[in-house]
Design a protein around this motif. Structure first.
Motif, PDB file in Angstrom:
ATOM      1  N   GLY A 167       0.805  -1.217   0.000  1.00 12.13           N
ATOM      2  CA  GLY A 167       0.000   0.000   0.000  1.00 12.13           C
ATOM      3  C   GLY A 167       0.833   1.259   0.000  1.00 12.13           C
ATOM      4  O   GLY A 167       0.575   2.198  -0.771  1.00 12.13           O
ATOM      5  N   VAL A 168       1.849   1.284   0.854  1.00  9.76           N
ATOM      6  CA  VAL A 168       2.718   2.460   0.918  1.00  9.76           C
ATOM      7  C   VAL A 168       3.453   2.638  -0.416  1.00  9.76           C
ATOM      8  O   VAL A 168       3.591   3.763  -0.904  1.00  9.76           O
ATOM      9  N   SER A 169       3.888   1.565  -1.024  1.00  4.89           N
ATOM     10  CA  SER A 169       4.594   1.665  -2.309  1.00  4.89           C
ATOM     11  C   SER A 169       3.677   2.195  -3.413  1.00  4.89           C
ATOM     12  O   SER A 169       4.093   3.031  -4.223  1.00  4.89           O
ATOM     13  N   PHE A 170       2.435   1.708  -3.457  1.00  4.82           N
ATOM     14  CA  PHE A 170       1.493   2.222  -4.460  1.00  4.82           C
ATOM     15  C   PHE A 170       1.248   3.716  -4.254  1.00  4.82           C
ATOM     16  O   PHE A 170       1.279   4.496  -5.215  1.00  4.82           O
ATOM     17  N   LEU A 171       1.002   4.109  -3.008  1.00  8.23           N
ATOM     18  CA  LEU A 171       0.763   5.529  -2.733  1.00  8.23           C
ATOM     19  C   LEU A 171       1.986   6.381  -3.040  1.00  8.23           C
ATOM     20  O   LEU A 171       1.861   7.474  -3.620  1.00  8.23           O
ATOM     21  N   THR A 172       3.149   5.900  -2.675  1.00  7.21           N
ATOM     22  CA  THR A 172       4.384   6.630  -2.963  1.00  7.21           C
ATOM     23  C   THR A 172       4.556   6.814  -4.469  1.00  7.21           C
ATOM     24  O   THR A 172       4.911   7.903  -4.934  1.00  7.21           O
ATOM     25  N   SER A 173       4.273   5.775  -5.224  1.00  2.34           N
ATOM     26  CA  SER A 173       4.396   5.847  -6.680  1.00  2.34           C
ATOM     27  C   SER A 173       3.436   6.889  -7.252  1.00  2.34           C
ATOM     28  O   SER A 173       3.813   7.668  -8.139  1.00  2.34           O
TER      29      SER A 173
END
Length: 177
Positions: A167-173
């Protein structure tokens, strides 16, 4: 269904799945191989990978490294906050017959930091290099399975770590693009 019964049901399945992955599939060969998967979610591997992408990479590769490093940092802060606030004991402290192979961590179990880091890195790399996403996500999944195999985490710890890291990676992207 009352919330208490939901948690009791989750804990019951946590223990059943934990025993299957920690004890029933245990072999000498896996005892030698599985710790290598755990290392793929370690701080030194994930941070070094990000560092190398940022320092040695150019353009797109450098940006993937920055996104991965940002995801790792944010997800790590979330994990540490949850570990301290929830305070769940590690399985080997609660299940006396749990198999352990390595250094025994004394901090809390929920969620799995190794799995979170593995998925934060894997999802960032998958977004950056979609042609080989199955490799990255398979390795991250193996990190999670390894954490159960070595007696450090329950399956729900691993699932939550995978959700946080992803989730954090998707949001960061989304934010950094």
């Amino acid at each position: 269904m009352p919330l208490k019964r939901v948690f009791e049901s989750i804990l019951k399945y946590d223990i059943v799945i934990f025993n299957a992955l920690n004890d029933r599939i245990k072999t000498n060969v896996l005892d030698k191989i599985i710790p290598y998967f755990t290392e793929l979610g370690s701080w030194w591997f994930t941070v070094t990978t990000c560092f190398l992408l940022i320092v040695l990479g150019k353009g797109h590769t450098r940006m993937v490294g920055i996104e991965a490093a940002t995801s790792l940092t944010i997800s790590h802060l979330i994990v540490q906050g949850l570990k301290k606030s929830i305070g769940r004991k590690r399985p080997y402290l609660s299940i006396l017959e749990a198999n352990t192979l390595r250094k025994l961590w004394k901090d809390h179990s929920f969620p799995s930091g190794h799995t979170t880091a593995g998925f934060a890195l894997a999802v960032s790399l998958s977004i950056g290099y979609p042609g080989i996403y199955l490799l990255f996500l398979s390795l991250a999944a193996m990190v999670g399975i390894s954490r159960i195999y070595v007696g450090m985490h329950y399956p729900s710890d691993v699932l939550m770590g995978a959700a946080i890291g992803s989730g954090v990676s998707f949001l960061t992207s989304l934010i950094l693009v």
